[in-house]
Design a protein around this motif. Structure first.
Motif, short mmCIF file in Angstrom:
data_model
loop_
_atom_site.label_atom_id
_atom_site.label_comp_id
_atom_site.label_asym_id
_atom_site.label_seq_id
_atom_site.Cartn_x
_atom_site.Cartn_y
_atom_site.Cartn_z
N ILE A 25 17.54 -5.76 -3.58
CA ILE A 25 17.42 -6.87 -2.64
C ILE A 25 16.31 -6.53 -1.63
CG2 ILE A 25 18.64 -8.14 -0.82
CD1 ILE A 25 21.21 -7.68 -2.60
N GLY A 26 16.22 -5.22 -1.34
CA GLY A 26 15.12 -4.74 -0.49
C GLY A 26 15.05 -5.51 0.80
N GLN A 27 13.93 -6.15 1.04
CA GLN A 27 13.79 -6.97 2.26
C GLN A 27 13.63 -8.44 1.90
OE1 GLN A 27 10.57 -4.69 4.08
NE2 GLN A 27 9.06 -6.11 3.25
N ASN A 28 14.05 -8.81 0.69
CA ASN A 28 13.96 -10.22 0.28
C ASN A 28 15.05 -11.09 0.89
OD1 ASN A 28 11.66 -9.88 -1.18
ND2 ASN A 28 12.63 -9.90 -3.21
N HIS A 29 15.85 -10.52 1.81
CA HIS A 29 16.90 -11.29 2.51
C HIS A 29 16.34 -12.01 3.72
CE1 HIS A 29 16.55 -7.92 5.19
NE2 HIS A 29 16.87 -7.09 4.20
N GLN A 30 15.06 -11.82 4.00
CA GLN A 30 14.37 -12.50 5.12
C GLN A 30 14.96 -12.12 6.49
OE1 GLN A 30 12.52 -13.17 2.53
NE2 GLN A 30 11.78 -15.17 3.16
N GLY A 31 15.75 -11.05 6.56
CA GLY A 31 16.36 -10.66 7.83
C GLY A 31 17.64 -11.42 8.13
N ASP A 32 18.19 -12.10 7.14
CA ASP A 32 19.37 -12.95 7.34
C ASP A 32 20.55 -12.38 6.53
OD1 ASP A 32 21.33 -14.94 6.95
OD2 ASP A 32 19.84 -16.55 7.18
N SER A 73 -0.86 -10.61 7.82
CA SER A 73 -0.58 -11.16 6.49
C SER A 73 0.24 -12.44 6.58
CB SER A 73 0.19 -10.09 5.70
OG SER A 73 1.07 -10.66 4.80
N PRO A 74 0.10 -13.34 5.60
CA PRO A 74 0.98 -14.53 5.57
C PRO A 74 2.45 -14.13 5.41
CG PRO A 74 -0.59 -14.55 3.71
CD PRO A 74 -0.90 -13.34 4.52
N ASN A 75 2.69 -12.88 5.01
CA ASN A 75 4.07 -12.40 4.84
C ASN A 75 4.65 -11.79 6.11
OD1 ASN A 75 4.23 -13.08 2.07
ND2 ASN A 75 2.94 -11.31 1.58
N ALA A 76 3.88 -11.84 7.20
CA ALA A 76 4.32 -11.17 8.43
C ALA A 76 5.43 -11.95 9.14
CB ALA A 76 3.12 -11.00 9.37
N LEU A 245 15.94 -15.06 -4.22
CA LEU A 245 16.53 -16.40 -4.37
C LEU A 245 15.44 -17.42 -4.64
CD1 LEU A 245 19.25 -16.36 -1.56
CD2 LEU A 245 19.65 -16.43 -4.04
N ASP A 246 14.19 -17.06 -4.29
CA ASP A 246 13.09 -18.00 -4.47
C ASP A 246 11.75 -17.24 -4.44
OD1 ASP A 246 11.11 -19.96 -4.22
OD2 ASP A 246 12.41 -21.28 -3.04
N LYS A 247 11.06 -17.27 -5.57
CA LYS A 247 9.81 -16.49 -5.67
C LYS A 247 8.73 -16.99 -4.72
CE LYS A 247 10.44 -15.27 -10.49
NZ LYS A 247 9.86 -14.69 -11.67
N SER A 248 8.89 -18.22 -4.22
CA SER A 248 7.82 -18.77 -3.37
C SER A 248 8.08 -18.49 -1.89
CB SER A 248 7.70 -20.28 -3.60
OG SER A 248 8.85 -20.93 -3.07
N GLY A 251 7.12 -13.34 2.08
CA GLY A 251 7.53 -11.94 1.94
C GLY A 251 6.72 -11.28 0.85
N SER A 252 6.38 -10.00 1.04
CA SER A 252 5.48 -9.30 0.11
C SER A 252 6.05 -9.13 -1.29
CB SER A 252 5.15 -7.91 0.67
OG SER A 252 4.53 -8.03 1.92
N ASP A 253 7.38 -9.14 -1.43
CA ASP A 253 7.97 -8.76 -2.72
C ASP A 253 8.47 -9.93 -3.56
OD1 ASP A 253 7.54 -6.14 -1.93
OD2 ASP A 253 9.59 -5.87 -1.18
N HIS A 254 8.57 -11.14 -2.98
CA HIS A 254 9.22 -12.23 -3.72
C HIS A 254 8.53 -12.53 -5.05
CE1 HIS A 254 12.21 -13.28 -0.73
NE2 HIS A 254 11.27 -13.18 0.21
N ALA A 255 7.19 -12.58 -5.02
CA ALA A 255 6.45 -12.99 -6.23
C ALA A 255 6.68 -12.01 -7.38
CB ALA A 255 4.97 -13.10 -5.92
N ALA A 256 6.88 -10.73 -7.07
CA ALA A 256 7.08 -9.73 -8.13
C ALA A 256 8.56 -9.46 -8.37
CB ALA A 256 6.37 -8.43 -7.74
N SER A 257 9.41 -10.39 -7.97
CA SER A 257 10.86 -10.20 -8.13
C SER A 257 11.39 -11.08 -9.25
CB SER A 257 11.58 -10.59 -6.83
OG SER A 257 11.15 -9.80 -5.75
#
Ligand SMILES: CC(=O)N[C@H](C=O)[C@@H](O)[C@H](O)[C@H](O)COP(=O)(O)O
Ligand SMILES: C=C(OP(=O)(O)O)C(=O)O
Length: 356
Positions: A25-32, A73-76, A245-248, A251-257
């Motif tokens: 899950i790493g940091q793909n939870h968006q801090g939530d 970055s746009p992922n910041a 939950l959504d590749k779009s 966050g830096s990792d979503h696209a490669a998840s």
């Protein structure tokens, strides 16, 4: 005998045990934390063995200048890298809540320890079953010493590292881990998303040779599931993939998840590949019998053969025949035998019509 050990209570890995699948899950939870919980639940439903996070104690992991560095970055999630990382970092209490939630869902819970303080928290307070060393710490010898001395199994990743460094890392962990040396070494390339040409799955074989006392795994950052399945067929006993939950999403990792549907596909297909790997024993299988009877070949008469004929190779031919008869691998043994009754042209040579 290939290596095996208990990675988590009640779960052996290595040997003939099923591949241990980690949903990163790493940091793909968006801090939530609610998103994090939903992801834990979905990881369990998809068939993963463990849900994984990344734990940092930011002032221990980064120096002041790195934390103050502008992150444009746009992922910041904040204007500086420190603020960005802080947004994505769960507190100790939140970690405890997530751990309890994972337990309730029936899935193992762990995290990569991004620094020594994080390793202390994970090992001493959360008592996670094992500790993951992220690629960026594989050359961090003091950290490896510190973390190995906790005596928990370790998963050591290898992105951005050379073979020489990995040998030192494995040596350091092995020397400093008390008791049984329970180590998984992961082939990994830290490129997001990872192009196939940079995967180098053959390093799995290299690691098996170089680290015969470790279990070998694969931590992937590519798109899709094919490469991870190939890793399993080469012997990876632990596979880790990022999930989203959504590749779009930002966050830096979503696209490669992987989405959770893809994760389920991966888990299901890993089990299929494991079953298909079978044993290195070549023999006819019971399930082949029907087809063998239908299309397998037999020795037949190439011409009408009168009783009393001493067989030459010219009397014999090979066809898929009814009834099934003598297999063609025995055809040369028939030469020189005498037929005791007449055989029609094209008929199966009956065993009982032969005399040596
Ligand atoms: C090498 C490593 O630690 N990689 C991690 C695990 O795969 C990643 O999840 C990074 O934390 C992530 O890509 C960083 O993204 P950002 O810099 O936007 O927070
Ligand atoms: C960065 C990590 O993993 P890897 O190096 O295996 O990609 C991690 O587990 O946090």
């Amino acid at each position: 005998m290939s290596v095996e050990f208990e990675l988590a209570p009640g779960r052996m890995v290595g040997g003939d045990h099923p591949c241990f699948v980690v949903a990163e899950i790493g940091q793909n939870h968006q801090g939530d934390i609610n998103i994090a919980k939903e992801m834990i639940k979905k990881a369990k439903e998809a068939g993963a063995d463990a849900a994984k996070f990344q734990k940092s104690e930011l002032t221990r992991r980064f120096n002041r200048a790195a934390l103050a560095r502008p992150y444009t970055s746009p992922n910041a999630w904040g204007p500086t890298y420190g603020e960005h990382k802080q947004h994505l970092e769960f507190s100790h209490d939140q970690y405890k809540e997530l751990q309890a939630y994972a337990k309730q869902q029936g899935i193992y819970f762990f995290a990569s320890a991004m620094d020594e303080k994080a390793a202390d928290f994970l090992a001493d307070e959360l008592d996670v079953p094992f500790i993951k060393v992220a690629s960026a710490d594989a050359n961090n010898l003091p950290y490896l010493k510190h973390t190995a001395s906790k005596g928990k199994p370790m998963i050591l990743s290898s992105g951005m590292q050379s073979m020489g460094i990995m040998e030192r890392a494995v040596g350091t962990v092995t020397e400093n881990m008390p008791g049984e040396k329970r180590l998984v070494v992961m082939q990994c390339t830290s490129t997001y998303p990872l192009p196939p040409a940079d995967v180098h799955l053959r390093c799995i074989n290299l690691f098996k040779e170089k680290f015969p006392h470790a279990i070998i795994g694969y931590s992937g950052h590519e798109s899709g599931i094919a490469i991870s399945l190939a890793a399993v067929s080469l012997g990876a006993k632990v596979v880790e993939r990022h999930v989203t939950l959504d590749k779009s999403w930002k966050g830096s990792d979503h696209a490669a998840s992987l989405t959770f549907d893809e994760l389920k596909d991966l888990c299901d297909n890993i089990r299929i590949v494991e079953t298909a790997l079978g044993k290195p024993i070549k023999e006819p299988r019971p399930s082949e019998q029907g087809l063998f009877k239908k299309l397998g070949k037999s020795v037949v008469a190439a011409c009408a053969i009168p009783a009393g004929t001493k067989l030459t190779i010219d009397h014999l031919s090979v066809k898929a025949a009814e009834p099934f008869g003598i297999p063609p691998d025995q055809i040369y043994e028939l030469v020189g035998q005498t037929v005791t009754k007449a055989i029609e042209e094209d008929a199966t040579i009956p065993k009982e019509a032969l005399a040596a």
